[in-house]
Design a protein around this motif. Sequence first.
Motif, mmCIF file in Angstrom:
data_model
loop_
_atom_site.group_PDB
_atom_site.id
_atom_site.type_symbol
_atom_site.label_atom_id
_atom_site.label_comp_id
_atom_site.label_asym_id
_atom_site.label_seq_id
_atom_site.Cartn_x
_atom_site.Cartn_y
_atom_site.Cartn_z
ATOM 1 N N HIS A 278 50.009 -1.481 26.173
ATOM 2 C CA HIS A 278 50.441 -0.932 24.898
ATOM 3 C C HIS A 278 51.809 -1.500 24.514
ATOM 4 O O HIS A 278 52.603 -1.889 25.377
ATOM 5 N N ALA A 279 52.063 -1.548 23.216
ATOM 6 C CA ALA A 279 53.282 -2.181 22.718
ATOM 7 C C ALA A 279 54.481 -1.244 22.749
ATOM 8 O O ALA A 279 55.592 -1.645 23.119
ATOM 9 N N VAL A 280 54.296 0.005 22.361
ATOM 10 C CA VAL A 280 55.404 0.959 22.249
ATOM 11 C C VAL A 280 55.246 2.110 23.232
ATOM 12 O O VAL A 280 56.146 2.408 24.016
ATOM 13 N N LEU A 281 54.097 2.755 23.197
ATOM 14 C CA LEU A 281 53.842 3.891 24.079
ATOM 15 C C LEU A 281 53.620 3.413 25.509
ATOM 16 O O LEU A 281 53.222 2.267 25.732
ATOM 17 N N PRO A 282 53.861 4.288 26.493
ATOM 18 C CA PRO A 282 53.621 3.890 27.901
ATOM 19 C C PRO A 282 52.145 3.574 28.132
ATOM 20 O O PRO A 282 51.261 4.262 27.624
ATOM 21 N N SER A 283 51.878 2.531 28.898
ATOM 22 C CA SER A 283 50.500 2.191 29.228
ATOM 23 C C SER A 283 49.930 3.241 30.176
ATOM 24 O O SER A 283 50.634 3.801 31.012
ATOM 25 N N VAL A 284 48.646 3.495 30.018
ATOM 26 C CA VAL A 284 47.986 4.575 30.749
ATOM 27 C C VAL A 284 47.238 3.987 31.947
ATOM 28 O O VAL A 284 46.517 2.999 31.815
ATOM 29 N N SER A 285 47.398 4.612 33.105
ATOM 30 C CA SER A 285 46.735 4.166 34.323
ATOM 31 C C SER A 285 45.502 5.018 34.598
ATOM 32 O O SER A 285 45.364 6.126 34.050
ATOM 33 N N PRO A 286 44.585 4.553 35.445
ATOM 34 C CA PRO A 286 43.401 5.354 35.789
ATOM 35 C C PRO A 286 43.756 6.705 36.382
ATOM 36 O O PRO A 286 43.062 7.706 36.135
ATOM 37 N N SER A 287 44.832 6.787 37.159
ATOM 38 C CA SER A 287 45.218 8.065 37.762
ATOM 39 C C SER A 287 45.632 9.080 36.708
ATOM 40 O O SER A 287 45.382 10.282 36.858
ATOM 41 N N VAL A 288 46.261 8.610 35.638
ATOM 42 C CA VAL A 288 46.658 9.521 34.562
ATOM 43 C C VAL A 288 45.425 10.091 33.859
ATOM 44 O O VAL A 288 45.357 11.291 33.560
ATOM 45 N N THR A 289 44.444 9.235 33.595
ATOM 46 C CA THR A 289 43.222 9.732 32.950
ATOM 47 C C THR A 289 42.488 10.712 33.852
ATOM 48 O O THR A 289 41.929 11.711 33.367
ATOM 49 N N LEU A 290 42.498 10.467 35.169
ATOM 50 C CA LEU A 290 41.853 11.391 36.101
ATOM 51 C C LEU A 290 42.566 12.733 36.106
ATOM 52 O O LEU A 290 41.914 13.797 36.090
ATOM 53 N N LEU A 291 43.881 12.718 36.100
ATOM 54 C CA LEU A 291 44.657 13.960 36.089
ATOM 55 C C LEU A 291 44.391 14.752 34.809
ATOM 56 O O LEU A 291 44.182 15.979 34.852
ATOM 57 N N CYS A 292 44.385 14.072 33.673
ATOM 58 C CA CYS A 292 44.113 14.752 32.402
ATOM 59 C C CYS A 292 42.713 15.359 32.396
ATOM 60 O O CYS A 292 42.511 16.483 31.900
ATOM 61 N N THR A 293 41.753 14.631 32.930
ATOM 62 C CA THR A 293 40.378 15.140 32.970
ATOM 63 C C THR A 293 40.281 16.372 33.852
ATOM 64 O O THR A 293 39.668 17.383 33.468
ATOM 65 N N LEU A 294 40.887 16.329 35.038
ATOM 66 C CA LEU A 294 40.818 17.464 35.957
ATOM 67 C C LEU A 294 41.501 18.697 35.371
ATOM 68 O O LEU A 294 40.993 19.817 35.483
ATOM 69 N N LEU A 295 42.652 18.495 34.741
ATOM 70 C CA LEU A 295 43.347 19.631 34.134
ATOM 71 C C LEU A 295 42.532 20.259 33.009
ATOM 72 O O LEU A 295 42.540 21.478 32.822
ATOM 73 N N SER A 296 41.803 19.434 32.267
ATOM 74 C CA SER A 296 41.043 19.956 31.125
ATOM 75 C C SER A 296 39.781 20.700 31.539
ATOM 76 O O SER A 296 39.287 21.545 30.788
ATOM 77 N N ILE A 297 39.233 20.402 32.732
ATOM 78 C CA ILE A 297 38.007 21.093 33.157
ATOM 79 C C ILE A 297 38.299 22.292 34.058
ATOM 80 O O ILE A 297 37.394 23.097 34.319
ATOM 81 N N LEU A 298 39.534 22.433 34.518
ATOM 82 C CA LEU A 298 39.857 23.537 35.417
ATOM 83 C C LEU A 298 39.550 24.913 34.820
ATOM 84 O O LEU A 298 39.014 25.781 35.520
ATOM 85 N N PRO A 299 39.889 25.193 33.558
ATOM 86 C CA PRO A 299 39.556 26.519 33.014
ATOM 87 C C PRO A 299 38.057 26.824 33.050
ATOM 88 O O PRO A 299 37.661 27.942 33.374
ATOM 89 N N ALA A 300 37.233 25.838 32.741
ATOM 90 C CA ALA A 300 35.789 26.064 32.756
ATOM 91 C C ALA A 300 35.296 26.312 34.177
ATOM 92 O O ALA A 300 34.459 27.196 34.412
ATOM 93 N N LEU A 301 35.810 25.548 35.134
ATOM 94 C CA LEU A 301 35.394 25.735 36.525
ATOM 95 C C LEU A 301 35.862 27.086 37.059
ATOM 96 O O LEU A 301 35.117 27.773 37.775
ATOM 97 N N ALA A 302 37.091 27.482 36.682
ATOM 98 C CA ALA A 302 37.604 28.776 37.132
ATOM 99 C C ALA A 302 36.779 29.912 36.549
ATOM 100 O O ALA A 302 36.485 30.905 37.226
ATOM 101 N N SER A 303 36.399 29.787 35.293
ATOM 102 C CA SER A 303 35.571 30.821 34.662
ATOM 103 C C SER A 303 34.210 30.923 35.332
ATOM 104 O O SER A 303 33.692 32.023 35.559
ATOM 105 N N LEU A 304 33.608 29.783 35.645
ATOM 106 C CA LEU A 304 32.303 29.790 36.305
ATOM 107 C C LEU A 304 32.400 30.392 37.705
ATOM 108 O O LEU A 304 31.481 31.081 38.156
#
Length: 400
Positions: A278-304
């Motif tokens: 990326h030119a201006v914003l920080p470039s995103v690594s695979p670990s960052v996408t994995l962390l974002c994905t896990l954080l976003s599914i935690l509420p659903a998993l906790a509810s289940l």
Amino acid sequence: TPHDPHLNTSEWTLDYPPLFAWFEFGLSQAARHFDPNMLRVENLDYASPATVLFQRLSVVFTDLLFIYAVRECCRCVGVQKGSKEVLTRPSFVLAVLLLWNFGLLVVDHIHFQYNGFLFGFLLLSVAKHLQGQHLQGALLFAVLLHLKHIYLYVAPAYGIFLLRSYCFTRDHRGKPDGAIRWSSFSPLRLLALGGIVTSVSALSLGPFIVKGQLPQLVSRLFPFRRGLCHAYWAPNVWALYNAADKLLAALGVRLKLLQEAELPRASMTGGLVQEVQHAVLPSVSPSVTLLCTLLSILPALASLWRRPRGGRAFLRCLLLCALASFLFGWHVHEKAVLLAVLPLSVLAVESREDAGIFLVLATTGHYSLFPLLFTPLPIKVCLMLMFTIFSFTGLGALHR
């Protein structure tokens, strides 16, 4: 080995799990009766009429599994009171939404892949869980994971659901609904599930482990050098991130805060699969996408986990895992939206609220598949219009 003469025979390598290779080997046994030349690995860009005919017939034939899975899903939806006409029955509407799904038709029968066959495993597994046949559902999903690893997106929902609803017996005496009674935990059920997963994994990965080729297999299944986004940008968070980076870069050049010659080339919109910075914003690594994905599914998993309410709760959690992975995953393909659209069809025929969500998601998600067919084809527009019109009218009539 590095001196293998067949190592660079073809630029196309199998990036699916081993069981899909066995599936293709089975197809090859029939393909040699149509045109043996299509089986020559070095025969690149080969396309004879017999080859095309075989490919089309093979997709149609393997779709029989998808049709059977749709039948099982239709058996899981209730009959609406007062719906004597076939056209207003939930099972009929669901059958049309699944069998006539625009996205699946485009991906499998025009763009050409075997997603109908794979989604057949997923829907059949979901149906088995809705019917209370959890071991069969677990076996089907384990096989599916070793056919195509994109279904790892929804694996957390399977893990939590089976551990909470199958390995714990339902005994809530003296406790709030959904509370855990650890005394009801069944080690035998856990061993049964573990035996299924281990057996399928050993059958699929065993030969590669024995020969020490597992690292090479993993590198092909997870090629992180392909870049953050697919060639045409699936409509997710990272597409917005890319767009914001380009806007900020253009604004910085206009305000003379950035030098245009020093900025990375705008290759992420070139329709190529590659790693970009990326030119201006920080470039995103695979670990960052994995962390974002896990954080976003935690509420659903906790509810289940806290409130297991049967198969519908599992299906809803599966959908949320699929959508979260689509929104935040690394190198997400446009067709991954079908992983949420198809199962959501089951909930859409049972709930007015879910039907509204389905109409929005299916319409936008299917439209995002248009770049897969980059040539101007009127048929893709007509097919989508027909499916969208039926979705609105069919679900509208079903939910009054």
